[in-house]
Scaffold this active site. Structure first.
Site, PDB file in Angstrom:
ATOM      1  N   LYS A  12     -40.670 -44.091 125.405  1.00  0.00           N
ATOM      2  CA  LYS A  12     -41.871 -43.688 126.206  1.00  0.00           C
ATOM      3  C   LYS A  12     -43.356 -44.694 125.989  1.00  0.00           C
ATOM      4  O   LYS A  12     -43.904 -44.921 127.007  1.00  0.00           O
ATOM      5  CB  LYS A  12     -42.227 -42.361 125.964  1.00  0.00           C
ATOM      6  CG  LYS A  12     -41.081 -41.288 126.377  1.00  0.00           C
ATOM      7  CD  LYS A  12     -41.512 -39.900 126.575  1.00  0.00           C
ATOM      8  CE  LYS A  12     -40.451 -38.897 126.760  1.00  0.00           C
ATOM      9  NZ  LYS A  12     -39.471 -39.042 125.669  1.00  0.00           N
ATOM     10  N   LYS A  84     -24.188 -50.293 120.564  1.00  0.00           N
ATOM     11  CA  LYS A  84     -22.670 -50.723 120.997  1.00  0.00           C
ATOM     12  C   LYS A  84     -23.018 -51.060 122.644  1.00  0.00           C
ATOM     13  O   LYS A  84     -21.796 -51.629 123.118  1.00  0.00           O
ATOM     14  CB  LYS A  84     -21.560 -49.703 120.934  1.00  0.00           C
ATOM     15  CG  LYS A  84     -21.273 -49.666 119.396  1.00  0.00           C
ATOM     16  CD  LYS A  84     -19.896 -48.617 119.502  1.00  0.00           C
ATOM     17  CE  LYS A  84     -20.612 -47.204 119.623  1.00  0.00           C
ATOM     18  NZ  LYS A  84     -21.254 -46.805 118.286  1.00  0.00           N
ATOM     19  N   GLU A 111     -23.584 -56.629 113.484  1.00  0.00           N
ATOM     20  CA  GLU A 111     -22.505 -55.947 112.342  1.00  0.00           C
ATOM     21  C   GLU A 111     -22.545 -54.463 112.599  1.00  0.00           C
ATOM     22  O   GLU A 111     -21.505 -53.885 112.234  1.00  0.00           O
ATOM     23  CB  GLU A 111     -23.061 -56.491 111.036  1.00  0.00           C
ATOM     24  CG  GLU A 111     -22.263 -55.986 109.905  1.00  0.00           C
ATOM     25  CD  GLU A 111     -20.712 -56.512 109.981  1.00  0.00           C
ATOM     26  OE1 GLU A 111     -20.588 -57.705 109.723  1.00  0.00           O
ATOM     27  OE2 GLU A 111     -19.951 -55.841 110.026  1.00  0.00           O
ATOM     28  N   VAL A 114     -19.997 -51.644 114.577  1.00  0.00           N
ATOM     29  CA  VAL A 114     -18.554 -51.212 114.091  1.00  0.00           C
ATOM     30  C   VAL A 114     -18.360 -50.947 112.533  1.00  0.00           C
ATOM     31  O   VAL A 114     -18.625 -51.911 111.812  1.00  0.00           O
ATOM     32  CB  VAL A 114     -17.240 -52.176 114.372  1.00  0.00           C
ATOM     33  CG1 VAL A 114     -15.895 -51.550 113.707  1.00  0.00           C
ATOM     34  CG2 VAL A 114     -17.389 -52.305 115.688  1.00  0.00           C
ATOM     35  N   ALA A 116     -20.948 -49.297 110.778  1.00  0.00           N
ATOM     36  CA  ALA A 116     -21.970 -49.250 110.156  1.00  0.00           C
ATOM     37  C   ALA A 116     -22.312 -50.538 109.278  1.00  0.00           C
ATOM     38  O   ALA A 116     -22.150 -51.723 109.644  1.00  0.00           O
ATOM     39  CB  ALA A 116     -22.584 -48.005 109.451  1.00  0.00           C
ATOM     40  N   GLY A 169     -23.178 -31.508 110.837  1.00  0.00           N
ATOM     41  CA  GLY A 169     -23.973 -32.831 111.628  1.00  0.00           C
ATOM     42  C   GLY A 169     -23.063 -33.935 111.464  1.00  0.00           C
ATOM     43  O   GLY A 169     -23.398 -35.038 111.674  1.00  0.00           O
ATOM     44  N   GLU A 172     -21.125 -35.532 117.099  1.00  0.00           N
ATOM     45  CA  GLU A 172     -22.707 -35.635 118.313  1.00  0.00           C
ATOM     46  C   GLU A 172     -22.781 -34.202 118.480  1.00  0.00           C
ATOM     47  O   GLU A 172     -22.305 -33.393 118.340  1.00  0.00           O
ATOM     48  CB  GLU A 172     -22.047 -36.403 119.296  1.00  0.00           C
ATOM     49  CG  GLU A 172     -21.780 -37.756 119.023  1.00  0.00           C
ATOM     50  CD  GLU A 172     -22.842 -38.868 118.569  1.00  0.00           C
ATOM     51  OE1 GLU A 172     -23.807 -38.524 119.231  1.00  0.00           O
ATOM     52  OE2 GLU A 172     -22.810 -39.488 117.587  1.00  0.00           O
ATOM     53  N   ASP A 183     -15.908 -43.376 121.805  1.00  0.00           N
ATOM     54  CA  ASP A 183     -16.652 -44.041 120.798  1.00  0.00           C
ATOM     55  C   ASP A 183     -15.566 -45.151 119.976  1.00  0.00           C
ATOM     56  O   ASP A 183     -15.929 -46.316 119.730  1.00  0.00           O
ATOM     57  CB  ASP A 183     -17.415 -43.268 119.600  1.00  0.00           C
ATOM     58  CG  ASP A 183     -17.916 -43.850 118.437  1.00  0.00           C
ATOM     59  OD1 ASP A 183     -18.792 -44.721 118.916  1.00  0.00           O
ATOM     60  OD2 ASP A 183     -17.674 -44.023 117.310  1.00  0.00           O
ATOM     61  N   LYS A 187     -15.470 -49.323 120.089  1.00  0.00           N
ATOM     62  CA  LYS A 187     -15.290 -50.333 118.761  1.00  0.00           C
ATOM     63  C   LYS A 187     -14.445 -51.316 118.990  1.00  0.00           C
ATOM     64  O   LYS A 187     -14.410 -52.445 118.606  1.00  0.00           O
ATOM     65  CB  LYS A 187     -15.558 -49.352 117.659  1.00  0.00           C
ATOM     66  CG  LYS A 187     -16.833 -48.702 117.351  1.00  0.00           C
ATOM     67  CD  LYS A 187     -16.920 -47.654 116.450  1.00  0.00           C
ATOM     68  CE  LYS A 187     -17.969 -46.990 116.008  1.00  0.00           C
ATOM     69  NZ  LYS A 187     -17.858 -45.897 115.220  1.00  0.00           N
ATOM     70  N   GLY A 302     -23.994 -43.104 109.267  1.00  0.00           N
ATOM     71  CA  GLY A 302     -24.953 -42.639 108.473  1.00  0.00           C
ATOM     72  C   GLY A 302     -26.233 -43.535 108.665  1.00  0.00           C
ATOM     73  O   GLY A 302     -26.213 -44.720 108.770  1.00  0.00           O
TER      74      GLY A 302
END
Lengths: 325, 325
Positions: A12, A84, A111, A114, A116, A169, A172, A183, A187, A302
């Site tokens: 925004k 992604k 990097e 995929v 993390a 958590g 999603e 997802d 990848k 994470g």
């Protein structure tokens, strides 16, 4: 090495500063800002000519933003992102990004798209660029699905674990975004394109774990009727165990860059079967790593590990630009 | 990107060429050369000023050659090597190399000194440079010892397996070079120095698997009396198995850069216990990867993977120098 944070934006609004924004108090200043987001002004400000190099880091999941990468790269603004959307956009756009990098020297580093912070993409690039022949990439590429299947042992309904994962958590907000396999499918496309595969996400057979009856309903209703998923998983689990194998949701890429994402079962000695928790596991089977694959394993999602991976990409970019680190 | 091979040398002679040596027929030409090795002339030829960048790749295990790196780096010749001798030289020399890199911009790349082509050093550098705190590194860092201990199950004497490993070319010509643990100890020092540890190889407690009675005797006699090693290993194996654990030879580095190399035993769920064959396995336990470590696994020795790793270092260097790849 001096890094100046010259702008921060969300979907925004934005905060621009000529002197550089102090990472110690950016949040306060950003919250006080009431300048509407104007991406053209933002990019122009970032690439002020009196600084030697410009970089935009996109930590959103926005397709719209990903659509701006080509323009930025062509204007010699480097792009680093865990998003992604560009890597899985239609192939012609992906190609445009790669061509922009080659012709301008701009860098597009991703990097963290995929695994993390795990060194997945760079390891693959290294193998390909040094002439190794990649026969197959297989990966447990979703921490959520990894946790669900390494935890599920038939004693507690799968739906109960999904509810637990949501509460912790691990999923999603709508767990169908994980259970759909999309997802993982995305990848695999990012990895396949490193092999030269001209593949589109729409071409990838992706096994969804969401029964048709639960698609297209509201989230609350989905969570209420979650038990409808149980018979499918239980059946697959029993079949796997009857062979002494373990159930895992896996993405694969073959040597021609064909992709697949599906539930499979693996023997007890397979690295996938030995994975626990939310670990991602990625296997590279190549000419050099044929009888014993190269395996990378660890948390693949994470905030901390993703931020660490983005930071690594910044340092890598800095090295490319001559920093002595 | 244009690479010119301007010189090739072994410990006795060299071949220099102004036009570049064709990798397709270098061996023929090298064999015909009868120019005695002169390292000063070699380095001067390599760094001819009309080429923008100079690189010497040392694929020997020579300490003497490693002693030349500092001079080369100061003269803006980059160095790439799988030779562990510089990384494990006295700390003051190691520091001199690092300082030379920082002051001149020369690069010293040695990814293949630990785990051959596996992405070990760069992963560690990335973690350290992006501010992660490394609590512990543990590694099965010797393919030879990995094979011996993942194969040994008490049914066949350990000495028989050592003989087999020697025949298959898995060991050094003198297996004591593997069994002494010195190779593992050296690799821990290389890793510890990435953490800032000012450690010397002589400071590392290294458990040798060679009984004192077999030290300092000829190779033939050693191979004849190899059975003397069996009771030690059998005892350690029985102790491990009585706890349900598996025997592995492991190198460790703690957060202060202290190193150790020794035989240890690990529970069935530990990645070391699950390793088979000659696989190296390296674990990083860090702030970011604390409950679940980052794990890299795969063949950590061999000509193809080492050559691939050296090639990766060449491409990395090229990227630092501006190549668009």
């Amino acid at each position: 090495m001096a890094i100046h944070i010259r702008g921060i934006a969300n979907s925004k609004k934005m905060l621009l500063d000529d002197e550089g924004i102090d990472p110690g108090n950016w949040r306060d200043r950003f919250e006080k800002s009431n300048v509407d987001l104007d991406l053209t002004a933002f990019a122009a400000h970032i690439s002020a000519t009196y600084f030697p190099h410009s970089l935009i880091i996109d930590c959103s999941t926005s397709s719209e933003l990903a659509g701006h990468y080509a323009g930025w790269l062509k204007n010699r603004i480097h792009v680093i992102t865990p998003n992604k959307k560009a890597g899985t956009a239609e192939y012609s756009y992906y190609k445009e990004l790669m061509d922009a990098c080659l012709s301008t020297g701009s860098r597009f580093l991703y990097e963290t798209t995929v695994g993390a912070g795990l060194p997945v993409i760079w390891t693959l690039k290294d193998l390909v660029q040094t002439g190794d022949h990649v026969h197959r990439i297989e990966g447990m590429l979703s921490g959520t699905l990894a946790w669900l299947f390494s935890t599920y042992d038939g004693s507690v309904p799968f739906s109960t674990l999904v509810r637990q994962a949501k509460e912790m958590g691990y999923t999603e907000p709508d767990p169908r975004d994980d259970l759909s396999g999309m997802d993982v499918g995305r990848k695999t496309v990012i990895l396949a394109r490193e092999l030269g595969g001209k593949i589109e996400v729409a071409d990838v057979p992706i096994q969804s774990l969401v029964p048709e009856s639960l698609e297209g309903i509201g989230l609350d209703e989905f969570m209420e009727r979650l038990e409808e998923i149980d018979p499918i998983i239980e059946q697959a689990y029993r079949t796997a165990r009857s062979k002494g194998e373990f159930l895992r949701y896996v993405g694969t890429v073959d040597e021609e860059g064909n992709c697949e994402a599906r539930l499979g079962s693996f023997g007890p000695d397979h690295p996938f079967s030995q994975a626990t928790g939310t670990d991602n596991v990625i296997l590279f089977v190549t000419d050099r790593y044929r009888t014993q694959p190269l395996v990378i394993k660890g948390p693949g999602a994470g905030r901390e590990v993703t931020a660490g991976g983005v930071f690594s990409d910044i340092l890598r970019l800095s090295s490319y630009l001559g920093a002595r680190i």
